[in-house]
Scaffold this active site. Structure first.
Site, PDB file in Angstrom:
ATOM      1  N   ASN A   1       1.034  -1.428  -0.524  1.00 16.20           N
ATOM      2  CA  ASN A   1       0.126   0.215  -0.200  1.00 16.20           C
ATOM      3  C   ASN A   1       0.894   1.002   0.236  1.00 16.20           C
ATOM      4  OD1 ASN A   1      -2.706   1.316   0.253  1.00 16.20           O
ATOM      5  ND2 ASN A   1      -1.559   2.325   2.041  1.00 16.20           N
ATOM      6  N   GLU A   2       0.963   1.978  -1.310  1.00 12.93           N
ATOM      7  CA  GLU A   2       1.723   3.333  -1.313  1.00 12.93           C
ATOM      8  C   GLU A   2       2.716   3.283  -0.268  1.00 12.93           C
ATOM      9  OE1 GLU A   2      -0.554   5.827   0.879  1.00 12.93           O
ATOM     10  OE2 GLU A   2      -2.166   6.466  -0.414  1.00 12.93           O
TER      11      GLU A   2
ATOM     12  N   GLU B   1      -7.805   4.997  -4.334  1.00 11.22           N
ATOM     13  CA  GLU B   1      -8.905   5.351  -3.338  1.00 11.22           C
ATOM     14  C   GLU B   1      -9.089   6.823  -3.573  1.00 11.22           C
ATOM     15  OE1 GLU B   1      -5.823   5.255   0.215  1.00 11.22           O
ATOM     16  OE2 GLU B   1      -5.086   2.946  -0.079  1.00 11.22           O
TER      17      GLU B   1
ATOM     18  N   GLU C   1      -7.517   5.444  12.285  1.00  9.07           N
ATOM     19  CA  GLU C   1      -8.251   6.210  11.286  1.00  9.07           C
ATOM     20  C   GLU C   1      -9.736   6.561  11.154  1.00  9.07           C
ATOM     21  OE1 GLU C   1      -5.800   6.306   7.022  1.00  9.07           O
ATOM     22  OE2 GLU C   1      -5.802   4.704   7.170  1.00  9.07           O
TER      23      GLU C   1
ATOM     24  N   HIS D   1     -11.800   9.241   9.880  1.00  5.07           N
ATOM     25  CA  HIS D   1     -11.647   9.421   8.052  1.00  5.07           C
ATOM     26  C   HIS D   1     -13.135   8.635   7.558  1.00  5.07           C
ATOM     27  CE1 HIS D   1     -10.733   8.791   3.838  1.00  5.07           C
ATOM     28  NE2 HIS D   1      -9.229   9.615   4.316  1.00  5.07           N
TER      29      HIS D   1
HETATM   30  C1  GAL Z   1      -4.021   6.584   1.920  1.00  2.19           C
HETATM   31  C2  GAL Z   1      -3.441   4.987   2.297  1.00  2.19           C
HETATM   32  C3  GAL Z   1      -4.959   4.409   3.342  1.00  2.19           C
HETATM   33  C4  GAL Z   1      -6.121   5.649   4.301  1.00  2.19           C
HETATM   34  C5  GAL Z   1      -6.202   6.764   3.469  1.00  2.19           C
HETATM   35  C6  GAL Z   1      -6.681   7.837   4.571  1.00  2.19           C
HETATM   36  O1  GAL Z   1      -2.610   7.323   1.573  1.00  2.19           O
HETATM   37  O2  GAL Z   1      -3.628   4.073   1.533  1.00  2.19           O
HETATM   38  O3  GAL Z   1      -4.451   3.011   3.576  1.00  2.19           O
HETATM   39  O4  GAL Z   1      -5.129   5.668   5.435  1.00  2.19           O
HETATM   40  O5  GAL Z   1      -4.687   7.569   2.875  1.00  2.19           O
HETATM   41  O6  GAL Z   1      -6.611   8.857   3.383  1.00  2.19           O
END
Ligand code: GAL
Length: 657
Positions: free
Chosen positions: A153-154, A307, A355, A358
């Protein structure tokens, strides 16, 4: 090919997001099944952060949990984008391999307690990551639920540890061939930095003052290669057991620890995460910027928005909430620029954990909420847009974009603190977006012949070969705009001697830059045509070009030159936005580039997607609060009816006859 397979598998555009069911119990899973059906979800990314569950002890795997969820999703008609969980090693990993934890530039070793606590160069980490990718691929490589693979992931974490230092030395040896060549490339005779053995060479850790620029640039190149190698390790482990497409989610638009062009070549399908950093029309322009880059990194192929946020997202020190209608409009913005769907982080908002604030497709308030209603509307809309899946976007204009230049402009001690690579790239793209024109990004050494207009807003570093490529582009009939402080250093980060930009390019521009005069922080100068410059100015000597606008001392600020069949323009200051827009409009007119759909007011975006068989669709998105009449009525896929106007914030997708 890859995309076609995915489109066939999903039966249209992708819709869904990260699904982390480990946070919930059975009753919630049952509700998830029902709500996913209601919303029209067809793709769920599973397992991104599930390492601790899948490998509770080192080398001991437990798949019962994942087996059950994949079967459940499959039974519910939802395809799975199966992730490898390697972005978040469990606590046992820290204790077993303390040497594999990341070390910051100032020497602090980080520990678990967050995520991304690993060093990509540490053998123990790479081995553990390859092992879990392998066992997942062996078990699920041809599972009917699995439609694609999501590696890691990223790739975000940097490291300056001893493993990194060792790998950096190997990389430097391969690049430079000898210590003498390294000393020469980095200019180590200055400041007494001469290296007499490889073990003296370090990553650019915290030091007293400016780092050596060559060392900084090479470290950026090295780290990107290291991250790519880590991706390829896992990709190849998966490919040995699965024929499904493999990708990783790249970060756009502002993150630059990776050469995204290089990743674009290695993934089966470019996937990006995009969280716009500004509200309103600026968010739409930002989405276009990210989308055009994603498409370009994949060589024009369709890509996937992996995402986005359903509502509140963290944007630096601000939290941006989405306004009503933005879930649909933002998603259509991505799709207009070539995404094969719209996915979110995450399906259900966490009730606990880092998170929890979020936003998600199903918010804390549950399905009886505006967010979930809008998510459901988006699902319906994407179903109606199924026919556009697999189509692409075409551009006649390109902005040159190069990781080396970005990294090089990131070093200490440039002649102005206001030289800003990303800012210059965004401005060029924004001016074209405001003009209604669809833009590609391209590398300075690409074949540019299909573009009528090319902008080079920030090619600080330019190789000899790229400089010649740009000259040839102009000679063959292209229109090129080169902006200030371009072609100033070569690929080793050595200053170009005898004037700038790099020699063959000077021929196309008919100028030679003798000296720089950075402007004072608030200084705003007036040019002879009434336009204003800030940040920077230069002494430009005409060597064939004509002056189009001059500084008050009479020397040229903006120039134009006929070279072969084309024109080379040079702009030696940073024009105010309005003046820059006028210049871009003039260049577009000269190059014969028209908007995708002429006649739309500011803030209304139109992009065309083209199918290989000639079918076309206009995506028209109204980012303003006004009702906007369409230039011509058309059949709107979203409503199935004829559209004549756009309501405030409204969108249409017109099928062209
Ligand atoms: C992304 C990440 C996710 C989550 C998201 C929140 O950059 O891949 O896992 O953290 O940000 O904005």
């Amino acid at each position: 090919m890859t995309t076609q397979r995915l489109v066939r598998r999903l039966g249209g555009l992708a819709f869904g997001g990260d699904y982390n069911p480990e946070q919930w119990d059975k009753s919630v899973w049952e509700e998830d099944d029902e709500l996913m059906r209601r919303a029209g979800v067809n793709l769920a990314t599973v397992g991104v952060f599930s390492w601790a569950l899948l490998e509770p002890r080192e080398g001991h795997f437990d798949f019962s949990w994942l087996d059950a969820h994949l079967d459940r999703l499959h039974a519910n008609g939802i395809a799975v984008d199966l992730a490898t969980p390697t972005a978040s090693p469990p606590p046992w990993f820290t204790l077993a391999h303390p040497d594999a934890l990341p070390v910051t530039a100032d020497g602090t070793r980080l520990v678990h307690g967050s995520r991304d606590t690993y060093c990509l160069a540490a053998p123990a980490y790479r081995g553990a990551a390859r092992r879990i990718a392998t066992v997942l691929a062996e078990r699920y490589g041809d599972h009917p639920a699995v439609a694609m693979w999501h590696v890691h992931n990223e790739y975000a974490t940097l490291c300056w540890c001893e493993h990194t230092a060792a790998a950096f030395r190997v990389w430097l040896h391969a690049r430079h061939g000898s210590l003498d060549a390294l000393n020469e490339a980095w200019g180590t005779t200055f400041w007494s930095q001469h290296y007499t053995s490889w073990d003296q060479v370090l990553p650019p850790r915290a030091t007293q003052w400016h780092h050596n620029p060559g060392q900084r640039l090479d470290f950026s190149r090295f780290w990107s290669d290291e991250a790519l190698a880590a991706y390829i390790d896992q990709r190849d482990a998966i490919r040995a057991h699965s024929d499904r497409p493999v990708t990783t989610n790249l970060m756009v638009p502002g993150y630059q620890n990776l050469d995204l062009w290089a990743f674009g070549r290695e993934v089966d399908l470019v996937a990006i995460d995009h969280y716009p950093i500004a509200p309103g029309v600026d968010a739409a322009a930002d989405i276009a910027f990210g989308g055009d880059r994603a498409r370009s990194f994949g060589g024009g192929r369709p890509w996937l928005l992996m995402e986005q946020g359903a509502n509140t997202i963290y944007a630096g020190d601000r939290v941006l909430a989405k306004d009503p209608g933005e879930i649909l409009r933002h998603s259509l913005g991505h799709i207009a620029h070539g995404s094969e769907g719209a996915l979110f982080f995450q399906w259900r908002q966490s009730k606990a954990g880092a998170e929890m604030w979020h936003s998600a497709m199903v918010p804390h308030a549950g399905p009886d909420s505006r967010t979930f209603r809008e998510v459901t509307e988006l699902g319906e809309a994407l179903t109606r847009l199924g026919e556009v899946a697999g189509s692409t976007v075409r551009a006649e204009v390109a902005v040159l974009h190069d990781s080396d230049s970005w990294w090089a402009m990131d070093v200490d001690g440039l002649p102005s603190a206001e030289l800003d690579y990303l800012g210059a790239l965004r401005r060029a793209h924004r001016a074209l977006w405001d003009a209604g024109v669809t833009t590609d990004f391209a590398r300075p050494d690409d074949d540019l012949s299909r573009y009528r207009l090319v902008l080079a807003p920030a090619l600080f570093l330019l190789s000899d070969a790229s400089a010649e490529n740009l000259r040839r582009y102009v000679a063959d009939g292209g229109t090129l705009l080169v902006q200030h402080f371009n072609g100033v250093v070569d690929a080793r980060f050595h200053a170009r001697l005898g004037g700038c930009p790099a020699a063959p390019l000077r021929e196309a521009l008919g100028i030679r830059v003798e000296e720089y005069r950075p402007l004072r922080r608030d200084e705003r100068i007036v040019l002879s045509d009434g336009s204003h410059g800030t940040v920077w100015s230069e002494s430009v000597r005409l060597e064939g070009a004509e002056s189009v606008a001059a500084y008050t001392n009479g020397t040229a600020a903006l120039t134009r030159h006929r070279h072969g069949n084309g024109r080379g323009w040079y702009l030696s200051t940073r024009l105010d936005d309005a003046n820059y827009a006028v210049l871009i409009d003039r260049l577009l007119a000269q190059a014969g580039v028209a908007p995708d759909l002429p006649g739309l007011p500011f803030g209304v975006e139109a992009v065309t997607r083209h199918a290989p068989d000639g079918r076309r669709w206009h995506f028209v998105l109204n980012h303003t609060a006004e009702v906007v009449p369409l230039p011509e009525p058309g059949h709107d896929l979203l409503t199935g009816a004829t559209a004549r106007e756009l309501p405030p914030g409204g969108c249409v997708v017109l099928r062209l006859p």
